[in-house]
Scaffold this active site. Structure first.
Site, PDB file in Angstrom:
ATOM      1  N   GLU A  43       0.840  -1.205   0.000  1.00 38.16           N
ATOM      2  CA  GLU A  43       0.000   0.000   0.000  1.00 38.16           C
ATOM      3  C   GLU A  43       0.874   1.253   0.000  1.00 38.16           C
ATOM      4  OE1 GLU A  43      -2.457   0.209   3.483  1.00 38.16           O
ATOM      5  OE2 GLU A  43      -3.801   1.723   2.639  1.00 38.16           O
ATOM      6  N   LYS A 116     -10.146   2.463  -2.123  1.00 43.03           N
ATOM      7  CA  LYS A 116     -10.340   1.846  -0.793  1.00 43.03           C
ATOM      8  C   LYS A 116     -11.675   2.279  -0.193  1.00 43.03           C
ATOM      9  CE  LYS A 116      -7.624   1.360   3.515  1.00 43.03           C
ATOM     10  NZ  LYS A 116      -6.294   1.685   4.111  1.00 43.03           N
ATOM     11  N   CYS A 153      -5.877  -2.992   2.563  1.00 42.60           N
ATOM     12  CA  CYS A 153      -5.615  -2.928   4.005  1.00 42.60           C
ATOM     13  C   CYS A 153      -6.868  -3.024   4.877  1.00 42.60           C
ATOM     14  CB  CYS A 153      -4.794  -1.677   4.315  1.00 42.60           C
ATOM     15  SG  CYS A 153      -3.832  -1.860   5.854  1.00 42.60           S
TER      16      CYS A 153
END
Lengths: 298, 298
Positions: A43, A116, A153
């Site tokens: 990331e 995300k 994540c």
């Protein structure tokens, strides 16, 4: 049926964007030379994890997509004839930024853009300050190596995100990641935190019959003004889990490393024939998933 | 805040209903004497696991609810002043049967009726022949020991079921279970199967910040006409997992046993404060969960 070698580039990052980019390119070249057909970066691989504090100057790290960064990754994918999963800090407009994951096919095309969806905000991980929650929904994109889903994540903790990506047809879900210990955690709860992180993702693999790959950064990043410590120890331990929930590859907790694993769609086929969880989903009974909670008076 | 001792009664069953009932009562008395406030029985504890073959005569094992069986469990709960989670083969009407889980409060009342929602059908587990899929939806019921959710066996593989039960406010989700190895599995994939079973449920605990308890039967049950072997080895290994995903208690794989664990709502509170996954759910993006799949042309 397809079978290919996946490579996760577990990296340490410096303050020097060019140094990070050159390192990613060098590791990708090594992975491609070793036969990898899909390469995943950690990331936000072009900088230290800047969300350790809230600092408006750090929006300078963001870039437009398409832009210089995305085009450079595209050229690398084409040059190496590999799929590359790349995480960038996207400037979409003034005051509108995303944590964005791009999938480049082996011809350099960019079939996948994922922003995300789940944004954390915890001491040392002040992401709600930087990132607008994504608006792409959940995707699995067709590539030369098959259907690839990407999540990022904090999405790792959400069964809904994995399920929705699997329902799009993903053979594998790749999670560029930046997770670690505060110095205050490392001695006590640190082991349990790491175990929980791996456990919830093993659950996604089993429940959905897909491969799961998490590519984490590694090493200590200083942030002297961070409360509770002077930085974060990113815990590495990037991993690949097969559709039966078996951990088939794990990287070290303290070193840069290319982690390889074979991804075999026949294992997905056989696992789902014997454990046909998709067959028995009670889709007539799941609509409450969109509720926030079911307690309280309104 | 509440804190209590949970007891899972990992049992072997015979063909003698009265013997099974008496054993369950005896183990429950022992658990209550040891301080347990919530006691969970294995799935279908009054008989061998009869779904190993499809035989219409086996519908004779079913009973109405309320009926003799449920009333006897109710009396036991009241006598011992404990919550009892009990799994029965329910005859709801001629030709309409369910795999039903009843929660009895410590005064003998029955606040919870859950009918198994996800019904398997695999070699040796021909449940679709016997059980109509449940129509109760997902529930957490108020008891004298707090909010308790119940799901049953095959439900274990579905993140949606765990999430929906957690959203009802469950502190713990208890799964009466009957899972084991075919003789052909035990040598090869057996360990992986067991690991996957535990892993997916650790995932539910972490993702939802709840306790998870699975109460399995144990021991070999013969079924000479079963294809692929002459019976099933139920693998025991009942377990309790805490909201951080830690396995806090596991029973043996081959013996009857009362498995105890402390259930502490303060651990739920603290886990969810530090890992606030419920805070960040993207409920605006989950509606696709009710789709069967998103590939194909219609």
């Amino acid at each position: 049926m397809s079978c290919y070698k996946l490579a996760l580039l577990q990296m340490k990052m410096s303050d020097d964007r060019e140094e990070n980019f050159a390192k990613a390119e060098s590791m990708a070249r090594e992975a491609a030379a070793a036969g990898a057909k899909v390469i995943c970066l950690p990331e936000l691989f072009l900088s230290p994890y800047f969300c350790k504090i809230e600092d408006p100057d750090r929006f300078d790290l963001a870039e437009e997509i398409p832009g210089e960064g995305s085009e450079r990754v595209s050229r690398l994918a084409k040059e190496l004839n590999v799929v590359i999963i790349s995480s960038l800090f996207e400037k979409r407009a003034r005051g509108l930024y995303h944590n964005t994951c791009l999938t480049f096919d082996s011809d350099g095309a960019m079939p996948g853009v994922y922003r995300k969806m789940h944004i954390p905000d915890d001491p040392g991980y002040y992401e709600k300050f930087y990132f607008t929650p994504g608006d792409t929904g959940y995707k699995a994109v067709d590539t030369s190596a098959g259907k690839i889903g990407t999540l990022v994540c904090w999405d790792q903790w959400y069964p809904e995100a994995a399920r929705l990506t699997a329902l799009e047809g993903a053979d594998i879900i790749c999670y560029p990641t930046a997770i670690g210990w505060l110095p205050s955690d490392a001695e006590g709860l640190g082991k349990d935190q790491h175990q929980a992180w791996q456990a919830v993702q093993r659950g996604h693999a089993v429940a959905n019959g897909v491969y799961i790959a998490a590519c984490n950064r590694v090493g200590f990043e200083a942030e002297p003004s961070l409360k509770g410590g002077e930085g974060i120890y990113f815990w590495g331990q990037s991993f690949v889990i097969d559709p039966f929930g078996r951990v088939v590859a794990v990287a070290s907790k303290d070193a840069e490393e290319i982690l390889y694993a074979e991804i075999d769609s026949e294992i997905i086929e056989q696992t789902r024939r014997w454990w046909p969880f998709l067959r028995d989903r009670r889709i007539d009974s799941y609509s409450g998933i969109v509720n926030r909670h079911n307690l309280g008076c309104f």
